[in-house]
Design an enzyme around this catalytic site. Structure first.
Site, PDB file in Angstrom:
ATOM      1  N   GLY A 144      35.624  57.202   2.687  1.00 18.59           N
ATOM      2  CA  GLY A 144      34.305  57.672   2.274  1.00 18.59           C
ATOM      3  C   GLY A 144      34.181  59.169   2.483  1.00 18.59           C
ATOM      4  N   SER A 145      32.952  59.613   2.678  1.00 16.11           N
ATOM      5  CA  SER A 145      32.712  61.056   2.726  1.00 16.11           C
ATOM      6  C   SER A 145      33.201  61.661   4.040  1.00 16.11           C
ATOM      7  CB  SER A 145      31.215  61.338   2.575  1.00 16.11           C
ATOM      8  OG  SER A 145      30.551  60.941   3.759  1.00 16.11           O
ATOM      9  N   GLY A 184      32.784  60.200   7.793  1.00  7.49           N
ATOM     10  CA  GLY A 184      34.078  60.005   8.464  1.00  7.49           C
ATOM     11  C   GLY A 184      34.168  60.770   9.765  1.00  7.49           C
ATOM     12  N   GLU A 232      40.140  58.229   5.481  1.00  4.76           N
ATOM     13  CA  GLU A 232      40.485  58.679   4.122  1.00  4.76           C
ATOM     14  C   GLU A 232      39.223  59.307   3.555  1.00  4.76           C
ATOM     15  OE1 GLU A 232      43.366  58.637   3.068  1.00  4.76           O
ATOM     16  OE2 GLU A 232      44.402  56.931   3.961  1.00  4.76           O
ATOM     17  N   CYS A 250      39.032  59.729  -5.079  1.00  4.13           N
ATOM     18  CA  CYS A 250      39.338  60.706  -4.019  1.00  4.13           C
ATOM     19  C   CYS A 250      40.384  61.673  -4.523  1.00  4.13           C
ATOM     20  CB  CYS A 250      39.911  60.013  -2.795  1.00  4.13           C
ATOM     21  SG  CYS A 250      38.821  58.818  -2.104  1.00  4.13           S
TER      22      CYS A 250
HETATM   23  C1  UN1 Z   1      40.623  56.562  -3.849  1.00  8.59           C
HETATM   24  O1  UN1 Z   1      40.122  57.271  -4.703  1.00  8.59           O
HETATM   25  O2  UN1 Z   1      40.024  56.314  -2.785  1.00  8.59           O
HETATM   26  O3  UN1 Z   1      45.741  57.528  -6.390  1.00  8.59           O
HETATM   27  C2  UN1 Z   1      41.933  55.873  -3.996  1.00  8.59           C
HETATM   28  C3  UN1 Z   1      44.801  57.026  -7.012  1.00  8.59           C
HETATM   29  C4  UN1 Z   1      44.522  55.559  -6.786  1.00  8.59           C
HETATM   30  C5  UN1 Z   1      43.841  55.356  -5.469  1.00  8.59           C
HETATM   31  C6  UN1 Z   1      42.670  56.249  -5.240  1.00  8.59           C
HETATM   32  N1  UN1 Z   1      45.774  54.841  -6.781  1.00  8.59           N
HETATM   33  O4  UN1 Z   1      44.110  57.665  -7.802  1.00  8.59           O
END
Ligand code: UN1
Length: 514
Positions: free
Chosen positions: A245-246, A250, A267, A301
């Site tokens: 998350g953010s 986090g 993450e 992400c």
């Molecule tokens: C995420 O955005 O939290 O690498 C995970 C990627 C995907 C996973 C993203 N396999 O874009």
């Protein structure tokens, strides 16, 4: 595809009701009298279904079930645990289309991205099955005669998994399935924006454990961050919290977990950048950047948020990129020709608007998009036009992550300078270089190059495979999940010294004269 027909097909096909139980502790919690959260479809703003939320007493039931399940599960040999995960992978495969469509309906991913996400969960199940026979520890040469020194990896116990809306199934699978083969049980607190997916995936996993006569090892605890989230993060019975998350949330979760000497896998935000050099294969670079910036409407992400282009090719790269942007279909993610679907909800639209406004105030020039989008046939949907903003300098809003399809473009003169700018953001998740020159690409992946956890050469910042460890540095939080040896995060390492001799020699040559 008609949205109402798809809704009916998915809700019936997965057995989802108007109100679904959001807590599994071996049984599904009764929903009567519980608060519910509606799942709102971002394609048309209509309610898809609701999920009943757990309160403190439900959390306690989940946790005590988890504690006893761990005793049973951790005693089962790892390859047998792998068999159970194999069955879960097979069930996910059987339900791949329906689950993929549910993700499309609940968070707005295009169909291929929705099913791709379930494929990612299946991939990790397969990986975990193989891993269940490869939980190796080293044997180390002992300095003492007739001694053996080795390490082994034991399960941790009950692991808290807190996931975000944008990968509502895959990130659970990364954590829960790997944790499971290691011998752990997991308590999942999903994002309140993707509750139906969590319920559907949990039901599938729990049908498998139930038919195998196992106690609940995949527990579900839907509830508010303030109650269930807080209880989980501060619970001494939970040795590891995995949070996606953010950065702001986090940071606080990391602090709270550390205070009680719990471990965390964080993450958090990314501010991923692609560097396009004068030696880039231009078409490949344009495609890679366009995918990275627009896929999942910029809500990964790993989404590309910045692109640094060498000044000598800047104009031609930008014109090709604008061309691609002007041709993409924005609209219902159920339409197979759609490239950019909706943002997850109205708040995300507000964030998009405020970021565009700030970027303009800070000297940004909009080269494409910059506004909300009225998608045909999707009244009340959450659509925006994918946006390219040219910046002279990397400062202010460019240093922040906004979960929207906004790409900042900047010029650079030398690769050293590009790397400096590339690394000068607080986040460190994913990065890319587009170049056919081996000196440039090797420099970028060297220790003097990208400071991110993930680096890509001639491919996008987004779309990592499950086989590698996933995660990033700096404010991205430092955690690693998914492939490679990320399983070790879910285990406690135990160093074992065995003396099989008749004497007791001491290490470091110490003499103890008794
Ligand atoms: C995420 O955005 O939290 O690498 C995970 C990627 C995907 C996973 C993203 N396999 O874009």
């Amino acid at each position: 595809m008609n949205v109402n027909e798809v809704k009916k097909q998915v809700m019936d096909g997965l057995g989802l009701l108007d109100i679904n139980s959001g807590v599994y502790h071996g049984n599904w919690m009764a929903t009567a009298g519980k608060k519910t959260i509606e799942s709102v479809c971002p394609i048309d703003g209509q309610v898809l279904g609701s999920v009943a939320q757990g309160e403190e007493e439900d959390y306690e039931q989940v946790m005590s079930a988890a504690q006893s399940a761990f005793k049973v599960w951790s005693a089962i040999p790892a390859p047998r645990r792998g068999e159970v995960v194999r069955e879960i992978g097979a069930e996910l495969l059987k339900n791949k289309e329906l689950l993929g469509l549910l993700i499309t309906l609940e968070v707005g991913k295009t169909i291929t991205e929705g099913t791709g996400e379930i494929q990612e969960a299946i991939d990790i199940a397969n990986f975990a099955v193989g891993l269940s026979r490869q939980l190796y520890g080293y044997t180390i040469a002992s300095e003492r005669p007739e001694h053996r020194l080795m390490e082994q990896w034991h399960p941790l116990g009950t692991i808290g998994v807190i996931t975000s809306f944008n990968f509502p199934a895959a990130v659970w699978a990364w954590n829960a399935l790997i944790a499971a083969v290691v011998g752990n049980v997991t308590v999942w607190k999903p994002s309140s924006s993707a509750l139906l997916t969590a319920v559907a995936v949990s039901r599938i996993a729990n049908k498998v454990t139930e038919r195998n006569g196992l106690p609940p090892i995949f527990l579900l605890a839907c509830g508010s961050g303030r109650t269930v989230g807080n209880l989980l993060v501060n619970d001494k019975r939970v040795p590891l919290i995995s949070f996606t998350g953010s950065t702001a949330t986090g940071r606080s979760i990391g602090e709270q977990t550390a205070t009680r000497f719990g471990k965390s896998i964080l993450e958090l935000g990314g501010n991923n950048c692609a560097v396009v050099t004068q030696n880039a294969d231009m078409n490949l670079a344009v495609k890679g950047v366009a995918f990275g910036a627009m896929a999942t409407a910029g809500q990964r992400c790993t989404s590309t948020r910045r692109v640094l282009v060498h000044s000598s090719i800047y104009d031609s790269f930008i014109s090709k990129l604008r061309d691609v942007y002007s041709k993409v279909n924005i609209g219902s993610p159920l339409d197979p020709t759609t490239v950019v679907g909706p943002l997850v909800d109205k708040n995300a639209i507000d964030d998009f608007k405020s970021t565009v406004r700030k970027a303009k105030e800070q000297g940004g020039r909009i080269l494409h998009g910059g506004a909300v989008h009225e998608a045909a046939g999707c009244k009340n949907g959450c659509f925006v036009t994918p946006t390219i903003i040219e910046m002279d300098r990397q400062e202010g809003i460019v240093l922040e992550e906004t979960f929207a399809p906004i790409l900042y473009v900047m010029k650079y003169e030398s690769l050293e300078n590009a790397v400096e700018i590339h690394n000068a953001v607080p986040q460190g998740l994913s990065s890319a270089i587009f170049s056919t020159d081996i000196r440039e690409t090797e420099y970028f992946i060297s220790s003097a190059g990208s400071d991110c956890g993930i680096v890509n050469v001639n491919t996008s910042t987004a779309g990592a495979e499950i086989g590698g460890a996933f995660g990033g540095e700096k404010e991205t939080g430092g955690g690693r999940e998914s492939g490679s040896d990320a399983w070790k995060y879910y285990a406690r390492r135990q160093t074992v010294t065995i003396n099989y001799g008749k004497d007791i020699p001491l290490s470091q040559g110490v003499v103890f004269p008794v």
